[in-house]
Design an enzyme around this catalytic site. Structure first.
Site, PDB file in Angstrom:
ATOM      1  N   ARG A 174      24.696 117.332  74.734  1.00  0.00           N
ATOM      2  CA  ARG A 174      25.485 116.361  75.910  1.00  0.00           C
ATOM      3  C   ARG A 174      26.147 115.198  75.278  1.00  0.00           C
ATOM      4  O   ARG A 174      26.849 114.577  76.006  1.00  0.00           O
ATOM      5  CB  ARG A 174      24.591 116.210  77.232  1.00  0.00           C
ATOM      6  CG  ARG A 174      24.335 117.559  77.767  1.00  0.00           C
ATOM      7  CD  ARG A 174      23.252 117.356  78.960  1.00  0.00           C
ATOM      8  NE  ARG A 174      23.834 116.220  80.142  1.00  0.00           N
ATOM      9  CZ  ARG A 174      24.777 116.459  80.765  1.00  0.00           C
ATOM     10  NH1 ARG A 174      25.216 117.675  80.878  1.00  0.00           N
ATOM     11  NH2 ARG A 174      25.190 115.594  81.783  1.00  0.00           N
ATOM     12  N   ARG A 178      32.528 110.808  68.498  1.00  0.00           N
ATOM     13  CA  ARG A 178      34.282 110.918  68.157  1.00  0.00           C
ATOM     14  C   ARG A 178      34.631 109.782  67.257  1.00  0.00           C
ATOM     15  O   ARG A 178      33.928 108.943  66.932  1.00  0.00           O
ATOM     16  CB  ARG A 178      35.071 110.291  69.366  1.00  0.00           C
ATOM     17  CG  ARG A 178      35.115 111.122  70.629  1.00  0.00           C
ATOM     18  CD  ARG A 178      36.168 110.867  71.431  1.00  0.00           C
ATOM     19  NE  ARG A 178      36.204 111.811  72.927  1.00  0.00           N
ATOM     20  CZ  ARG A 178      35.767 110.895  73.884  1.00  0.00           C
ATOM     21  NH1 ARG A 178      35.738 109.720  73.804  1.00  0.00           N
ATOM     22  NH2 ARG A 178      35.279 111.589  75.057  1.00  0.00           N
ATOM     23  N   ARG A 251      11.771 115.631  86.796  1.00  0.00           N
ATOM     24  CA  ARG A 251      11.722 114.257  86.445  1.00  0.00           C
ATOM     25  C   ARG A 251      12.554 113.612  87.800  1.00  0.00           C
ATOM     26  O   ARG A 251      13.401 114.273  88.197  1.00  0.00           O
ATOM     27  CB  ARG A 251      12.594 114.033  85.277  1.00  0.00           C
ATOM     28  CG  ARG A 251      11.956 114.402  83.819  1.00  0.00           C
ATOM     29  CD  ARG A 251      10.807 113.564  83.618  1.00  0.00           C
ATOM     30  NE  ARG A 251      11.036 112.097  83.272  1.00  0.00           N
ATOM     31  CZ  ARG A 251      10.361 111.157  83.180  1.00  0.00           C
ATOM     32  NH1 ARG A 251       9.071 111.434  83.529  1.00  0.00           N
ATOM     33  NH2 ARG A 251      10.491 109.755  82.714  1.00  0.00           N
ATOM     34  N   ARG A 282      19.521 102.721  83.363  1.00  0.00           N
ATOM     35  CA  ARG A 282      21.054 102.131  83.652  1.00  0.00           C
ATOM     36  C   ARG A 282      21.056 101.542  84.787  1.00  0.00           C
ATOM     37  O   ARG A 282      20.303 101.376  85.755  1.00  0.00           O
ATOM     38  CB  ARG A 282      22.023 103.536  84.257  1.00  0.00           C
ATOM     39  CG  ARG A 282      21.857 104.733  83.419  1.00  0.00           C
ATOM     40  CD  ARG A 282      22.952 105.859  83.661  1.00  0.00           C
ATOM     41  NE  ARG A 282      22.959 106.297  84.951  1.00  0.00           N
ATOM     42  CZ  ARG A 282      23.795 107.081  85.374  1.00  0.00           C
ATOM     43  NH1 ARG A 282      24.848 107.656  84.587  1.00  0.00           N
ATOM     44  NH2 ARG A 282      23.670 107.906  86.429  1.00  0.00           N
ATOM     45  N   GLU A 302      18.063 102.202  87.791  1.00  0.00           N
ATOM     46  CA  GLU A 302      17.734 103.334  87.734  1.00  0.00           C
ATOM     47  C   GLU A 302      16.361 103.307  86.773  1.00  0.00           C
ATOM     48  O   GLU A 302      16.567 103.168  85.605  1.00  0.00           O
ATOM     49  CB  GLU A 302      18.712 104.466  87.320  1.00  0.00           C
ATOM     50  CG  GLU A 302      19.903 104.656  88.177  1.00  0.00           C
ATOM     51  CD  GLU A 302      20.738 105.725  87.500  1.00  0.00           C
ATOM     52  OE1 GLU A 302      21.769 105.972  88.479  1.00  0.00           O
ATOM     53  OE2 GLU A 302      20.517 106.594  86.556  1.00  0.00           O
ATOM     54  N   TYR A 350      20.074 122.297  85.735  1.00  0.00           N
ATOM     55  CA  TYR A 350      21.265 121.036  86.029  1.00  0.00           C
ATOM     56  C   TYR A 350      22.643 121.661  85.841  1.00  0.00           C
ATOM     57  O   TYR A 350      22.873 122.160  84.917  1.00  0.00           O
ATOM     58  CB  TYR A 350      20.914 120.046  84.896  1.00  0.00           C
ATOM     59  CG  TYR A 350      22.029 118.818  84.886  1.00  0.00           C
ATOM     60  CD1 TYR A 350      21.827 117.751  85.919  1.00  0.00           C
ATOM     61  CD2 TYR A 350      23.383 119.146  84.327  1.00  0.00           C
ATOM     62  CE1 TYR A 350      22.664 116.879  86.054  1.00  0.00           C
ATOM     63  CE2 TYR A 350      24.196 118.109  84.623  1.00  0.00           C
ATOM     64  CZ  TYR A 350      23.923 116.965  85.293  1.00  0.00           C
ATOM     65  OH  TYR A 350      24.936 116.141  85.513  1.00  0.00           O
ATOM     66  N   ASP A 352      26.462 120.214  86.400  1.00  0.00           N
ATOM     67  CA  ASP A 352      27.634 119.133  86.755  1.00  0.00           C
ATOM     68  C   ASP A 352      28.342 119.840  88.095  1.00  0.00           C
ATOM     69  O   ASP A 352      28.155 120.926  88.431  1.00  0.00           O
ATOM     70  CB  ASP A 352      28.558 119.113  85.833  1.00  0.00           C
ATOM     71  CG  ASP A 352      28.195 118.207  84.749  1.00  0.00           C
ATOM     72  OD1 ASP A 352      27.209 117.047  84.941  1.00  0.00           O
ATOM     73  OD2 ASP A 352      28.481 118.100  83.494  1.00  0.00           O
TER      74      ASP A 352
HETATM   75  C1  LIG Z   1      21.124 111.372  88.785  1.00  0.00           C
HETATM   76  C2  LIG Z   1      21.993 112.258  88.689  1.00  0.00           C
HETATM   77  C3  LIG Z   1      23.267 112.189  88.302  1.00  0.00           C
HETATM   78  C4  LIG Z   1      24.510 112.935  88.131  1.00  0.00           C
HETATM   79  N1  LIG Z   1      25.688 112.464  87.921  1.00  0.00           N
HETATM   80  C5  LIG Z   1      26.694 113.676  88.002  1.00  0.00           C
HETATM   81  C6  LIG Z   1      27.939 113.005  87.420  1.00  0.00           C
HETATM   82  O1  LIG Z   1      28.420 112.026  87.269  1.00  0.00           O
HETATM   83  N2  LIG Z   1      28.979 114.112  87.300  1.00  0.00           N
HETATM   84  C7  LIG Z   1      28.500 115.673  87.637  1.00  0.00           C
HETATM   85  O2  LIG Z   1      29.305 116.278  87.681  1.00  0.00           O
HETATM   86  N3  LIG Z   1      27.534 115.726  88.099  1.00  0.00           N
HETATM   87  C8  LIG Z   1      26.447 115.013  88.281  1.00  0.00           C
HETATM   88  N4  LIG Z   1      25.219 115.273  88.782  1.00  0.00           N
HETATM   89  C9  LIG Z   1      24.881 116.782  89.180  1.00  0.00           C
HETATM   90  C10 LIG Z   1      25.181 116.877  90.871  1.00  0.00           C
HETATM   91  O3  LIG Z   1      24.245 115.973  91.264  1.00  0.00           O
HETATM   92  C11 LIG Z   1      24.938 118.102  91.167  1.00  0.00           C
HETATM   93  O4  LIG Z   1      26.011 118.997  90.339  1.00  0.00           O
HETATM   94  C12 LIG Z   1      25.094 118.435  92.684  1.00  0.00           C
HETATM   95  O5  LIG Z   1      24.492 117.433  93.351  1.00  0.00           O
HETATM   96  C13 LIG Z   1      24.518 119.955  92.868  1.00  0.00           C
HETATM   97  O6  LIG Z   1      24.601 120.217  94.250  1.00  0.00           O
HETATM   98  P1  LIG Z   1      23.503 121.123  95.112  1.00  0.00           P
HETATM   99  O7  LIG Z   1      24.199 121.218  96.350  1.00  0.00           O
HETATM  100  O8  LIG Z   1      23.351 122.265  94.119  1.00  0.00           O
HETATM  101  O9  LIG Z   1      22.239 120.141  95.269  1.00  0.00           O
HETATM  102  P2  LIG Z   1      21.864 119.041  95.898  1.00  0.00           P
HETATM  103  O10 LIG Z   1      23.048 118.099  96.165  1.00  0.00           O
HETATM  104  O11 LIG Z   1      20.353 118.686  95.774  1.00  0.00           O
HETATM  105  O12 LIG Z   1      21.576 119.878  97.506  1.00  0.00           O
HETATM  106  C14 LIG Z   1      20.756 120.535  98.261  1.00  0.00           C
HETATM  107  C15 LIG Z   1      20.468 120.120  99.530  1.00  0.00           C
HETATM  108  O13 LIG Z   1      19.558 120.971 100.186  1.00  0.00           O
HETATM  109  C16 LIG Z   1      18.586 120.203 100.798  1.00  0.00           C
HETATM  110  N5  LIG Z   1      17.595 120.977 100.980  1.00  0.00           N
HETATM  111  C17 LIG Z   1      16.373 120.960 100.010  1.00  0.00           C
HETATM  112  N6  LIG Z   1      15.428 121.885 100.526  1.00  0.00           N
HETATM  113  C18 LIG Z   1      15.635 121.997 101.824  1.00  0.00           C
HETATM  114  C19 LIG Z   1      14.880 122.733 102.900  1.00  0.00           C
HETATM  115  N7  LIG Z   1      13.826 123.221 102.391  1.00  0.00           N
HETATM  116  N8  LIG Z   1      15.451 122.737 104.105  1.00  0.00           N
HETATM  117  C20 LIG Z   1      16.588 122.087 104.430  1.00  0.00           C
HETATM  118  N9  LIG Z   1      17.167 121.450 103.287  1.00  0.00           N
HETATM  119  C21 LIG Z   1      16.793 121.411 102.176  1.00  0.00           C
HETATM  120  C22 LIG Z   1      18.537 118.984 100.421  1.00  0.00           C
HETATM  121  O14 LIG Z   1      18.008 117.998 101.182  1.00  0.00           O
HETATM  122  C23 LIG Z   1      19.962 118.705  99.871  1.00  0.00           C
HETATM  123  O15 LIG Z   1      20.810 118.019 100.530  1.00  0.00           O
HETATM  124  C24 LIG Z   1      24.390 114.213  88.552  1.00  0.00           C
HETATM  125  C25 LIG Z   1      22.795 114.740  89.079  1.00  0.00           C
HETATM  126  C26 LIG Z   1      21.747 113.568  89.064  1.00  0.00           C
HETATM  127  C27 LIG Z   1      20.399 114.180  89.217  1.00  0.00           C
END
Ligand SMILES: Cc1cc2nc3c(=O)[nH]c(=O)nc-3n(C[C@H](O)[C@H](O)[C@H](O)COP(=O)(O)OP(=O)(O)OC[C@H]3O[C@@H](n4cnc5c(N)ncnc54)[C@H](O)[C@@H]3O)c2cc1C
Length: 370
Positions: A174, A178, A251, A282, A302, A350, A352
């Protein structure tokens, strides 16, 4: 709950919101529930002193997929933010990603691309990317010993909580390398942050769906039973099955956020601290994502940590043990009719944001074309 929904969507994150939009535009009835008190999942932003704070870690949208880019621009205006993080190693500052600006700062005798390539090649210690047995060997094979020791080793070990020799080599793919003067971290065609924050973007996606917050899935089901023809489950797959096969490792990150009475703290949105002596990885200064013109600033440190009950599950630990356990859960999931395990927690992977949007839109297409 009287009305019958086509889809119960568990999780109001980016996956759930994209899926809900894709279904409501097909005239399907969706109920979105989330255990948190807000929508957005991990992309949630909150306004603090007029600055949109990325509450679960900094999020920069980047993609080369034009369809995804057009899609998200339908719900928010994206600014032209370009991610150019800075690395701090014991007070020495280097531009990221590793590029000619970094190389010239590191090595006074490096002037050209050829010099930089020769310098790196002289430090690879005989390691090759294809035969690297661990992250340390893979990283050194790409960037040489000095960049590895100053800018990769400490950061990575803090992030994963274990020595680089014990981490699988694929993690390092990841990090771009360059040989031009280009501090843009991402290689993608499109990049930015939604003006006004991600929360407003998600709220726009959820127009037309019913939304219940502060509602954990199990509690909801116990109270109302089945309310839909199908369930889109974006929570953790092991939690759904009450951890009956064991717990998947994650993590987590601990955030220390402070508002300060200064207009600018670090002059950049993201500064990575790459020395092991500094406990955080960070420091994020949120105002720089949207160039907020305020007299105050909000800064988040963080701290990576091992996941324990009560923390947020951030990064899956995709080592052999956990991959095996996830595969067993995925098999178990096939026995549950009309429940689709999706998103980063349901897939134990993971993603994006652009992949999250694409996966949700693809699933909607697949389910409705059957
Ligand atoms: C620190 C960090 C930085 C990141 N930075 C970037 C970035 O710069 N650019 C990028 O492209 N991507 C980034 N990402 C990735 C990005 O966060 C994810 O692609 C995206 O949030 C995934 O969405 P999701 O809906 O799958 O999961 P989530 O956003 O985790 O949504 C899942 C939801 O389900 C809910 N939930 C879980 N279990 C239950 C339950 N039993 N009952 C009811 N609700 C529940 C949770 O509360 C949550 O709101 C980053 C990830 C992290 C961890």
């Amino acid at each position: 709950m009287k009305s019958k929904y086509d889809y119960l969507i568990v999780g109001a994150g980016l996956f759930g919101a994209t899926f809900a939009y894709e279904m409501t535009r097909r005239n399907k009835k969706c109920l979105v529930i989330d255990k948190r008190s807000h929508v957005g999942g991990n992309v949630y932003t909150k306004s603090v002193h007029g600055i949109n704070v990325h509450v679960y870690g900094a999020h920069i949208f980047h993609t080369s997929d034009e369809t995804v880019w057009k899609f998200v621009n339908g719900f928010a205006r994206f600014n032209g933010f370009v991610n150019s993080p800075i690395a701090d190693f014991n007070g020495e500052r280097y531009p990221l990603p590793f590029n000619m600006n970094t190389f010239r700062k590191l090595w006074k005798d490096v002037k050209t691309e050829a010099d930089a390539r020769a310098k790196i090649a002289s430090q690879t210690m005989g390691y090759h990317p294809e035969t690297a047995k661990n992250l340390k060997e893979k990283a050194i094979s790409f960037v040489g010993r000095e960049i590895y020791e100053k800018l990769i080793e400490g950061y990575t070990e803090k992030q994963w909580g274990r020595p680089c020799e014990e981490l699988p080599p694929f993690i390092i793919e990841r990090v771009p390398l360059r040989f031009t003067y280009d501090n843009n971290y991402f290689n993608d065609a499109y990049q930015g942050v939604p003006v006004g924050g991600y929360t407003a973007m998600i709220e726009n996606m959820l127009v037309g769906s019913d939304v219940l917050l502060g509602t954990p899935y199990k509690k909801f089901v116990n109270k109302y039973g089945s309310v839909s023809n199908a369930v889109i489950y974006t929570g953790a797959i092991d939690e759904y099955f009450d951890y009956r096969l064991g717990k998947l490792d994650f993590r987590t990150l601990k955030f220390e956020t402070v508002a300060m009475d200064v207009a600018d703290f670090q002059g950049n949105a993201v500064v990575n601290y790459t020395s092991k002596k500094v406990p955080y990885t960070r420091v994020i200064e949120h105002k720089h994502f949207e160039n907020a013109r305020t007299n105050v600033t909000v800064v988040t440190k963080e701290y990576p940590a091992e996941y324990s009950d009560g923390c947020e599950k951030f990064y899956p630990v995709n080592d052999e043990k956990n991959e095996r356990l996830y595969a067993e859960y995925a098999e178990l999931a096939k026995t549950v009719k009309k429940v689709y395990f999706c998103g980063r927690l349901g897939s134990y992977k993971y993603f994006d944001m652009d992949d999250t949007v694409k996966n949700a839109a693809d699933l909607a297409e697949e389910l409705e074309s059957n």
